[in-house]
Enzyme design. Structure first.
Site, PDB file in Angstrom:
ATOM      1  N   HIS A 222       0.834  -1.208   0.000  1.00 37.33           N
ATOM      2  CA  HIS A 222       0.000   0.000   0.000  1.00 37.33           C
ATOM      3  C   HIS A 222       0.870   1.259   0.000  1.00 37.33           C
ATOM      4  O   HIS A 222       0.621   2.199  -0.768  1.00 37.33           O
ATOM      5  CB  HIS A 222      -0.908  -0.033   1.233  1.00 37.33           C
ATOM      6  CG  HIS A 222      -1.706   1.209   1.454  1.00 37.33           C
ATOM      7  ND1 HIS A 222      -3.029   1.326   1.097  1.00 37.33           N
ATOM      8  CD2 HIS A 222      -1.372   2.407   2.024  1.00 37.33           C
ATOM      9  CE1 HIS A 222      -3.474   2.531   1.420  1.00 37.33           C
ATOM     10  NE2 HIS A 222      -2.483   3.198   1.999  1.00 37.33           N
ATOM     11  N   GLU A 223       1.897   1.275   0.843  1.00 37.54           N
ATOM     12  CA  GLU A 223       2.759   2.457   0.931  1.00 37.54           C
ATOM     13  C   GLU A 223       3.614   2.619  -0.325  1.00 37.54           C
ATOM     14  O   GLU A 223       3.822   3.741  -0.802  1.00 37.54           O
ATOM     15  CB  GLU A 223       3.654   2.365   2.171  1.00 37.54           C
ATOM     16  CG  GLU A 223       2.890   2.276   3.490  1.00 37.54           C
ATOM     17  CD  GLU A 223       1.895   3.398   3.691  1.00 37.54           C
ATOM     18  OE1 GLU A 223       2.075   4.488   3.127  1.00 37.54           O
ATOM     19  OE2 GLU A 223       0.903   3.177   4.424  1.00 37.54           O
TER      20      GLU A 223
ATOM     21  N   HIS B 203       1.519   4.212  -2.913  1.00 30.24           N
ATOM     22  CA  HIS B 203       1.433   5.667  -2.733  1.00 30.24           C
ATOM     23  C   HIS B 203       2.602   6.356  -3.442  1.00 30.24           C
ATOM     24  O   HIS B 203       2.419   7.372  -4.124  1.00 30.24           O
ATOM     25  CB  HIS B 203       1.483   6.017  -1.242  1.00 30.24           C
ATOM     26  CG  HIS B 203       0.145   6.100  -0.580  1.00 30.24           C
ATOM     27  ND1 HIS B 203      -0.911   6.820  -1.097  1.00 30.24           N
ATOM     28  CD2 HIS B 203      -0.314   5.564   0.593  1.00 30.24           C
ATOM     29  CE1 HIS B 203      -1.950   6.728  -0.287  1.00 30.24           C
ATOM     30  NE2 HIS B 203      -1.623   5.962   0.739  1.00 30.24           N
TER      31      HIS B 203
ATOM     32  N   GLU C 133      -6.470   6.843  -1.261  1.00 33.74           N
ATOM     33  CA  GLU C 133      -6.355   5.662  -0.416  1.00 33.74           C
ATOM     34  C   GLU C 133      -6.936   4.429  -1.108  1.00 33.74           C
ATOM     35  O   GLU C 133      -6.385   3.328  -1.000  1.00 33.74           O
ATOM     36  CB  GLU C 133      -7.049   5.895   0.931  1.00 33.74           C
ATOM     37  CG  GLU C 133      -6.319   6.850   1.850  1.00 33.74           C
ATOM     38  CD  GLU C 133      -4.904   6.403   2.151  1.00 33.74           C
ATOM     39  OE1 GLU C 133      -4.678   5.206   2.403  1.00 33.74           O
ATOM     40  OE2 GLU C 133      -4.007   7.264   2.113  1.00 33.74           O
TER      41      GLU C 133
END
Length: 289
Positions: free
Chosen positions: A140-141, A144, A219
């Site tokens: 997930h990071e 980003h 997100e």
């Protein structure tokens, strides 16, 4: 990268066109408009760009994060190897990997350059998540970073800041002129500055709603990216673990919007949330499957 630049330029052009229309309606002269836009852009973009350029340094300083250079144990070795593998799959440079001391399950990514970013995880995450769940959080990071979310967010905030500054002063000038009987020989007084301050607060609230709306959308995109990098079932399991252990985040304000865990809000409070509710994020991943 080119898409983000094009979006940034198009957004700025739209702001300039809209500002020009508004000011023409309100009777603001072009000479005044040019100077005001330059001043507003300097102040509007200055803070957001400085925050972006110093984001890694500030995040490490604020959280006391320890950057892993030489792994001291198997956990640190696994973190480095997992982030390296995901960064290669996402087509970005290897980020710095760090651990910070905090009880909650959380992680964040930051940095002005997608090839020179930072991924940090909390000690609470390492204690309370299994390897599959932690892998999904790292994905997930990394997503980003690959999506350029830090840069896009800074540019959006700069545009919004500029628009707030310009609109508050234009509307404040019109209101002050009306209250003074439209006397052209009268300069701005204390009433003008008071009106501008109030308008900046009001318009700033609306600007914050727009920024948080964009933050919530990114997100969902980062969750989808984490699902691609680690596996959809792992990403869902990680979000479910977060939902079971959700509490008050201890992340500093400057990086809280980039953490994986979001807060909870009802009614109007939802408009100021940087993260969607975890239930909605889980539902989106299941629907995509």
């Amino acid at each position: 990268m080119f898409t983000r630049i094009a979006l940034f330029l198009a957004t700025n052009l739209a702001v300039l066109v809209l500002a020009g229309i508004v000011m023409s309606i309100l009777g603001v002269h072009p000479q005044q408009l040019g100077g005001l836009l330059v001043m507003a852009a300097i102040f509007g973009f200055g803070g957001s760009l400085i925050s972006l350029l110093t984001s890694k340094w500030m995040a490490k300083r604020a959280t006391g994060a320890y950057v892993i250079t030489q792994p001291r144990n198997e956990t640190e070795r696994w973190l480095l190897e997992t982030v390296r593998r995901q960064a290669q799959a996402a087509g970005i440079g290897m980020p710095e990997v760090a651990i910070y001391d905090a009880p909650e399950i959380n992680a964040f990514a930051t940095g002005a350059n997608r090839n020179n970013a930072l991924v940090a995880v909390s000690t609470g995450l390492l204690r309370n998540m299994n390897a599959d769940e932690a892998e999904a959080v790292l994905g997930h990071e990394v997503a980003h970073i690959a999506n350029g979310d830090m840069v896009t967010m800074a540019l959006l905030q700069g545009v919004l800041n500029t628009f707030v500054i310009v609109l508050a002063r234009v509307v404040g000038g019109v209101v002050d002129s009306y209250l003074s009987g439209n006397r052209e020989d009268r300069g701005p007084g204390l009433a003008y500055f008071a009106i501008v301050m109030v308008l900046e607060i009001v318009f700033g609230l609306f600007a914050t709603m727009i920024a948080m709306w964009f933050s919530r959308r990114r997100e969902f995109r980062a969750d989808a990216g984490g699902a691609r990098l680690a596996g959809r079932h792992k990403m869902i399991a990680a979000l479910e673990r977060l939902a079971l252990n959700q509490g008050q985040s201890t992340l500093p304000a400057q990086v809280a919007a980039f953490g994986i865990a979001g807060g909870m809000g009802q009614g109007l409070r939802r408009l100021f949330m940087s993260h969607p509710p975890l239930s909605e994020r889980i539902a989106a991943l299941r629907a995509a499957a």
